[in-house]
Design an enzyme around this catalytic site. Structure first.
Site, mmCIF file in Angstrom:
data_model
loop_
_atom_site.group_PDB
_atom_site.id
_atom_site.type_symbol
_atom_site.label_atom_id
_atom_site.label_comp_id
_atom_site.label_asym_id
_atom_site.label_seq_id
_atom_site.Cartn_x
_atom_site.Cartn_y
_atom_site.Cartn_z
ATOM 1 C CB THR A 132 71.336 68.552 76.282
ATOM 2 O OG1 THR A 132 71.620 67.896 75.458
ATOM 3 C CG2 THR A 132 70.052 68.084 77.007
ATOM 4 C CG ASP A 133 72.499 68.683 71.038
ATOM 5 O OD1 ASP A 133 72.713 67.880 72.084
ATOM 6 O OD2 ASP A 133 73.268 68.793 70.128
ATOM 7 C CD GLU A 134 72.206 63.832 74.599
ATOM 8 O OE1 GLU A 134 71.558 62.796 75.029
ATOM 9 O OE2 GLU A 134 73.411 63.824 74.713
ATOM 10 C CE1 TYR A 158 71.458 65.029 80.651
ATOM 11 C CE2 TYR A 158 71.665 64.603 78.160
ATOM 12 C CZ TYR A 158 71.878 65.162 79.408
ATOM 13 O OH TYR A 158 72.614 66.530 79.161
ATOM 14 C CB SER A 159 67.342 63.292 75.858
ATOM 15 O OG SER A 159 66.694 62.111 75.579
ATOM 16 C CB SER A 161 65.202 63.485 83.089
ATOM 17 O OG SER A 161 66.613 63.743 82.805
ATOM 18 C CE LYS A 162 69.710 69.213 81.029
ATOM 19 N NZ LYS A 162 70.066 70.067 82.206
ATOM 20 C CG ASN A 257 80.474 58.935 68.246
ATOM 21 O OD1 ASN A 257 80.490 60.150 68.324
ATOM 22 N ND2 ASN A 257 79.612 58.047 68.655
ATOM 23 N N PRO A 290 71.533 51.107 73.747
ATOM 24 C CG PRO A 290 70.471 50.178 75.466
ATOM 25 C CD PRO A 290 71.811 50.622 74.936
ATOM 26 N N GLY A 291 68.894 52.429 71.679
ATOM 27 C CA GLY A 291 68.118 53.602 71.290
ATOM 28 C C GLY A 291 69.164 54.557 70.956
HETATM 29 N N1 LIG Z 1 78.437 67.957 78.831
HETATM 30 C C1 LIG Z 1 77.785 68.141 77.740
HETATM 31 O O1 LIG Z 1 78.158 67.733 76.396
HETATM 32 C C2 LIG Z 1 76.225 68.935 77.770
HETATM 33 C C3 LIG Z 1 75.834 69.378 76.761
HETATM 34 C C4 LIG Z 1 74.804 70.282 76.520
HETATM 35 C C5 LIG Z 1 74.329 70.712 77.934
HETATM 36 N N2 LIG Z 1 74.801 70.014 79.041
HETATM 37 C C6 LIG Z 1 74.072 70.280 80.233
HETATM 38 O O2 LIG Z 1 74.925 71.122 81.037
HETATM 39 C C7 LIG Z 1 74.706 70.712 82.477
HETATM 40 C C8 LIG Z 1 76.201 70.512 83.071
HETATM 41 O O3 LIG Z 1 76.522 69.386 82.256
HETATM 42 P P1 LIG Z 1 78.164 68.685 82.696
HETATM 43 O O4 LIG Z 1 78.603 68.087 81.726
HETATM 44 O O5 LIG Z 1 78.906 69.786 83.471
HETATM 45 O O6 LIG Z 1 77.682 67.698 83.911
HETATM 46 P P2 LIG Z 1 78.541 67.030 85.134
HETATM 47 O O7 LIG Z 1 77.757 65.650 85.264
HETATM 48 O O8 LIG Z 1 79.902 67.123 84.766
HETATM 49 O O9 LIG Z 1 78.137 68.018 86.374
HETATM 50 C C9 LIG Z 1 77.054 67.940 86.945
HETATM 51 C C10 LIG Z 1 77.319 68.644 88.399
HETATM 52 O O10 LIG Z 1 75.881 68.684 89.015
HETATM 53 C C11 LIG Z 1 76.195 68.237 90.321
HETATM 54 N N3 LIG Z 1 74.962 67.863 90.781
HETATM 55 C C12 LIG Z 1 74.302 66.567 90.327
HETATM 56 N N4 LIG Z 1 73.053 66.421 90.927
HETATM 57 C C13 LIG Z 1 73.047 67.511 91.671
HETATM 58 C C14 LIG Z 1 71.761 67.757 92.900
HETATM 59 N N5 LIG Z 1 70.858 66.789 93.116
HETATM 60 N N6 LIG Z 1 72.170 69.013 93.685
HETATM 61 C C15 LIG Z 1 72.947 69.732 93.224
HETATM 62 N N7 LIG Z 1 73.956 69.585 92.353
HETATM 63 C C16 LIG Z 1 74.057 68.597 91.665
HETATM 64 C C17 LIG Z 1 77.133 67.183 90.148
HETATM 65 O O11 LIG Z 1 77.740 67.308 91.533
HETATM 66 C C18 LIG Z 1 77.935 67.713 89.456
HETATM 67 O O12 LIG Z 1 78.964 68.817 89.922
HETATM 68 C C19 LIG Z 1 73.753 69.862 82.281
HETATM 69 O O13 LIG Z 1 72.461 70.607 82.861
HETATM 70 C C20 LIG Z 1 73.925 69.142 81.166
HETATM 71 O O14 LIG Z 1 72.480 68.608 80.846
HETATM 72 C C21 LIG Z 1 75.872 69.322 78.888
#
Ligand SMILES: NC(=O)c1ccc[n+]([C@@H]2O[C@H](COP(=O)([O-])OP(=O)(O)OC[C@H]3O[C@@H](n4cnc5c(N)ncnc54)[C@H](O)[C@@H]3O)[C@@H](O)[C@H]2O)c1
Length: 353
Positions: A132-134, A158-159, A161-162, A257, A290-291
């Site tokens: 993510t960009d975060e 979140y960010s 941990s990513k 937003n 927050p933040g």
């Molecule tokens: N949604 C956004 O706007 C966005 C933007 C940039 C990057 N991302 C990244 O893209 C990826 C997908 O995002 P998303 O929005 O589809 O997320 P989401 O929360 O919709 O889906 C996450 C999926 O991961 C599965 N999951 C969670 N923990 C797990 C584990 N321990 N083992 C196996 N599966 C597990 C969940 O069951 C779910 O199906 C993420 O890594 C997120 O950081 C998302």
């Protein structure tokens, strides 16, 4: 085949569905099915032997080893994560567990598998980490957009941990030579997004006659990308990205937003008019997160220059498609909201036991 983690979530499921529109290569879809995972999204693939689903936690090394041994994937696209900032503020432990530890366990299982390959397969193997960009933190209005060399400055659990997972992927390339790729993408929107995130939440609340909660002053800026464009970018990076590199993915769509909410209300006023007044009347400003990061914006020129990728959708076309999808798929939203899809999963798996 390729192994996709988190392929029952929002972006992962869109990726899996899009993949089978242009490829006949099989997918092993590894997903724990947390609240965010929904096999109902993949109903159209029932009976498709090229889609193999495994309900597995990426923190479970033994289960991953068994899957690698059985299926011997040529590449991994790693989506699985805890992804909702608000949830990370209330309960960060799952974020550290899945995003950091889970990515570590997956990298180690992948490294063992990769080490067992012959030289040609080893060179062709790819581990694509979706981030993510975060991780870059927050911009002020005058700052240039995030580039691939912007220093990391994550602000939320979140960010952070990513960011941790991105660093692990980087290190597995530099230390062990694993052929990794990382993409850092801006905010996605589109079909099948869980209705806790801004756009589907606003649509669902608007139609239900509920308040449309806007954090703080509504001036926080995000750079929006249609999910199909993100999936196309991932395919390009997987096929032609330079090993060890990171690529920023963005839609050149910086929006406040409140602008997003206004545009949604206007689209709904046109497509599903209320008896009286406008959906804008339901907007309610609420206490800020927050933040809360002020602005994210992506410079996606590297991806365009090196791989020729550009988003196909503008914000207007992508949002119109998205609103149209939600209006036409109320049953999906109701299932997710009521938890019925969980029963569907239990029934489905009880029959297979
Ligand atoms: N949604 C956004 O706007 C966005 C933007 C940039 C990057 N991302 C990244 O893209 C990826 C997908 O995002 P998303 O929005 O589809 O997320 P989401 O929360 O919709 O889906 C996450 C999926 O991961 C599965 N999951 C969670 N923990 C797990 C584990 N321990 N083992 C196996 N599966 C597990 C969940 O069951 C779910 O199906 C993420 O890594 C997120 O950081 C998302």
């Amino acid at each position: 085949m390729i192994l996709v983690t988190g392929g029952a979530g929002f972006i992962g499921a869109n990726f899996v569905l899009d993949w089978f529109r242009h490829s006949d290569e099989a997918i092993l879809n590894v997903d724990k099915l947390t609240y965010a995972g929904n096999l109902g999204t993949l109903k159209s693939l029932q009976g498709n032997s090229k889609h193999v689903f495994a309900r597995v936690d990426i923190c479970d090394r033994a289960a991953l080893d068994a899957l690698f041994a059985e299926h011997r994937p040529r590449a991994i696209v790693h989506f699985a994560a805890e992804s909702h900032v608000d949830r990370s503020i209330h309960g960060p432990v799952d974020f550290v567990q899945t995003n950091v530890i889970g990515t570590f366990v997956l990298l180690e299982a992948a490294r063992q598998h990769w080490s067992s390959l012959n030289d040609a397969d080893k060179a062709a193997f790819r581990f694509l980490h979706v981030s993510t960009d975060e991780v870059f933190g927050s911009l002020s209005a005058a700052d240039p957009q995030f580039s691939e060399t912007t220093p990391y400055a994550p602000n939320s659990p979140y960010s952070a941990s990513k960011a941790g997972s991105d660093h692990l992927v980087r290190a597995w390339h530099h230390t062990y030579g694993m052929p990794t790729l990382t993409t850092n993408c801006s905010n996605n929107y589109g079909p099948y997004q869980f209705p806790e995130k801004l756009i589907p939440l606003m649509i669902a609340n608007a139609l239900a006659g509920k308040p449309l909660p806007v954090y703080g002053d509504g001036q926080n800026v995000r750079d929006w990308l249609y999910v199909g464009d993100h999936c196309a970018a991932i395919c390009e990076v997987l096929a032609r990205g330079k090993v060890g590199e990171t690529y920023n993915v963005g839609g050149w769509n910086e929006k406040k937003n409140i602008e997003v909410v206004h545009t949604l209300c206007d689209l709904l006023d046109e497509l599903r008019p209320k008896a009286t007044g406008s959906y804008r009347d339901q907007i309610a400003y609420v206490k800020d997160r927050p933040g809360h990061d002020r602005r994210y914006a992506i410079d996606a020129r590297k991806l365009e220059r090196e791989l020729g990728w550009k988003p196909a959708e503008t914000f207007e076309t992508g949002l119109a498609k998205t609103v149209g999808w939600y209006l036409g798929n109320q049953a999906w939203v109701d299932e997710v909201a009521s938890g019925d899809y969980r029963n569907w999963v239990e029934t489905n798996y009880a029959q297979r036991a």
